[in-house]
Design an enzyme around this catalytic site. Structure first.
Site, PDB file in Angstrom:
ATOM      1  N   SER A 145       1.032  -2.394  -7.078  1.00 36.14           N
ATOM      2  CA  SER A 145       1.204  -1.990  -4.942  1.00 36.14           C
ATOM      3  C   SER A 145       0.281  -0.668  -4.878  1.00 36.14           C
ATOM      4  O   SER A 145       0.871   0.375  -5.723  1.00 36.14           O
ATOM      5  CB  SER A 145       2.489  -2.361  -4.612  1.00 36.14           C
ATOM      6  OG  SER A 145       2.505  -2.005  -3.483  1.00 36.14           O
ATOM      7  N   TYR A 158      11.167  -0.726  -2.940  1.00 32.54           N
ATOM      8  CA  TYR A 158       9.876  -1.032  -4.088  1.00 32.54           C
ATOM      9  C   TYR A 158       9.006  -0.182  -4.137  1.00 32.54           C
ATOM     10  O   TYR A 158       8.252   0.111  -5.456  1.00 32.54           O
ATOM     11  CB  TYR A 158       9.548  -1.866  -2.464  1.00 32.54           C
ATOM     12  CG  TYR A 158       8.091  -2.387  -3.234  1.00 32.54           C
ATOM     13  CD1 TYR A 158       8.804  -3.495  -3.501  1.00 32.54           C
ATOM     14  CD2 TYR A 158       7.038  -2.431  -2.758  1.00 32.54           C
ATOM     15  CE1 TYR A 158       7.709  -4.698  -4.176  1.00 32.54           C
ATOM     16  CE2 TYR A 158       6.020  -2.932  -2.694  1.00 32.54           C
ATOM     17  CZ  TYR A 158       6.800  -3.954  -3.367  1.00 32.54           C
ATOM     18  OH  TYR A 158       5.026  -5.008  -3.805  1.00 32.54           O
TER      19      TYR A 158
END
Ligand code: NAP
Length: 252
Positions: A145, A158
Site C-alpha cells: 500500500s 497499518y
C-alpha cells in the site's frame, strides 16, 4: 502452467475473499484462468463471493487459512500446492486496515493488526516462495500500500506493517531471482472496497477492477513494483522529500 501466450491458468489466493483478488481473478478468467484456489477464514463466504468466477468456467476451490496462524502456513500452502498445483500465480491479498483511534486505546489490537498485515505475510510469503522455487515458475503478487511509503498520523499502525511487508516482498523477489519464480509488489492508493467502506476517498481513488487491471498489466510486463494508479509513483517521490511540517498539513 501458463499457456503458450504466458497467460495465467491457475491461481492460489491468500485472502480469497478480498475484492481486489476477486476482481483480478475475474479479469484473468476472461483470458483463460481455469482454476482458482481461495484460502481464507470463511470458505463458505468466499465461495459465495466467487460465484461469478465459477459461472465463468473457472473451477473454484475454497480452503481455510488464517493469516494470524503463522505456525500453520507452511503446511497449508504446501498442501494446496500438492493437491491443486502447480500455480502460475499466488496472490497475497489478506489484510486489515483497522482503526487508528481504536489502536491508540487498545495496544493489543494494534499488535494483532501488525501480526495479520506483517507477520502473517512473512510466514505465508516464505512458504509460497519455497513452493514457487520448487516449481521453477510462477508469480507471487503481494498487495502492499502507499500507506507504507510515508507514515501518516491517521494510519501509521497499518502503514508501518505495509512498509515492512513491502520490504519483505522486494527482498523475497531478490531471493527468487533466477529461479524462474517472480515477485511483484502492488502499491495501491485508496481503493473502494469493503475495507474502506464509509471512508472519504483520497486522491487517485480507484475501484477494485482498476487495481486488477494494473495487476494484470504488471504481470504481462514482468514488473517488480506496480503503483495503482501509476501517477502515485511520482506523487510519492515528491511527498517523500517534503519537510515533515508541510507533509503534516497535507491530506495526501
Ligand atoms: N482497499 C484499499 O484502499 C487498499 C489500499 C491499498 C492496499 N490494500 C490492500 O489490498 C489487499 C486487499 O484489500 P481489499 O481492498 O480487497 O480488501 P478486502 O476486500 O477487505 O479484503 C481483505 C481480505 O483480507 C482477509 N483477512 C483479513 N484478516 C485475515 C486473516 N487473519 N486471515 C485471513 N484472511 C484475512 C479478509 O477476510 P474476511 O472476509 O474473513 O474478513 C478479506 O477477505 C489488502 O492487503 C489491503 O491491505 C487495500
Amino acid at each position: 502452467m501458463t499457456d503458450a501466450l504466458g497467460r495465467v491458468r491457475s491461481a492460489l489466493v491468500l485472502g480469497g475473499g478480498s475484492e481486489i483478488a476477486l476482481a483480478t481473478l475475474d479479469r484473468l478468467a476472461i483470458r483463460g484462468l481455469r482454476r482458482a484456489v481461495l484460502l481464507g477464514r470463511r470458505p463458505e463466504v468466499m465461495r459465495e463471493a466467487a460465484r461469478e468466477l465459477a459461472s465463468n468456467d473457472v473451477e473454484v476451490i475454497t480452503l481455510p487459512f488464517d493469516a494470524d496462524a503463522v505456525d500453520t502456513h507452511q503446511a497449508v500452502i504446501a498442501d494446496a500446492f500438492a493437491r491443486y498445483g502447480d500455480f502460475d500465480l499466488v496472490l497475497m491479498t489478506f489484510g486489515t486496515l483497522g482503526d487508528q483511534a481504536t489502536f491508540e486505546s487498545d495496544p493489543a489490537a494494534a499488535g494483532h493488526a501488525a501480526i495479520t498485515n506483517y507477520a502473517g505475510a512473512v510466514s505465508s510469503g516464505m512458504a509460497a516462495g519455497v513452493s514457487l522455487r520448487a516449481q521453477g515458475h510462477g508469480s507471487l503478487v503481494v498487495l502492499s500500500s502507499v500507506a507504507g511509503q510515508r507514515p501518516r498520523r491517521d494510519n501509521y499502525v497499518y502503514g508501518s506493517a505495509k512498509a515492512g511487508l513491502d520490504a519483505f516482498a522486494r527482498g523475497l523477489g531478490e531471493a527468487l531471482h533466477g529461479t524462474g519464480a517472480h515477485v511483484m509488489v502492488v502499491r495501491p492508493g485508496f481503493v473502494r472496497t469493503k475495507m474502506t467502506a464509509g471512508m472519504k476517498p483520497r486522491v487517485f481513488a480507484q475501484t477494485a477492477d482498476q487495481v486488477a487491471a494494473s495487476i494484470v498489466k504488471g504481470l504481462d510486463g514482468g514488473a517488480s513494483v506496480v503503483w495503482a494508479p501509476a501517477p502515485l509513483r511520482l506523487m510519492f517521490m515528491v511527498l517523500n522529500i517534503l519537510p515533515q511540517s508541510i507533509f503534516r498539513r497535507l491530506k495526501a
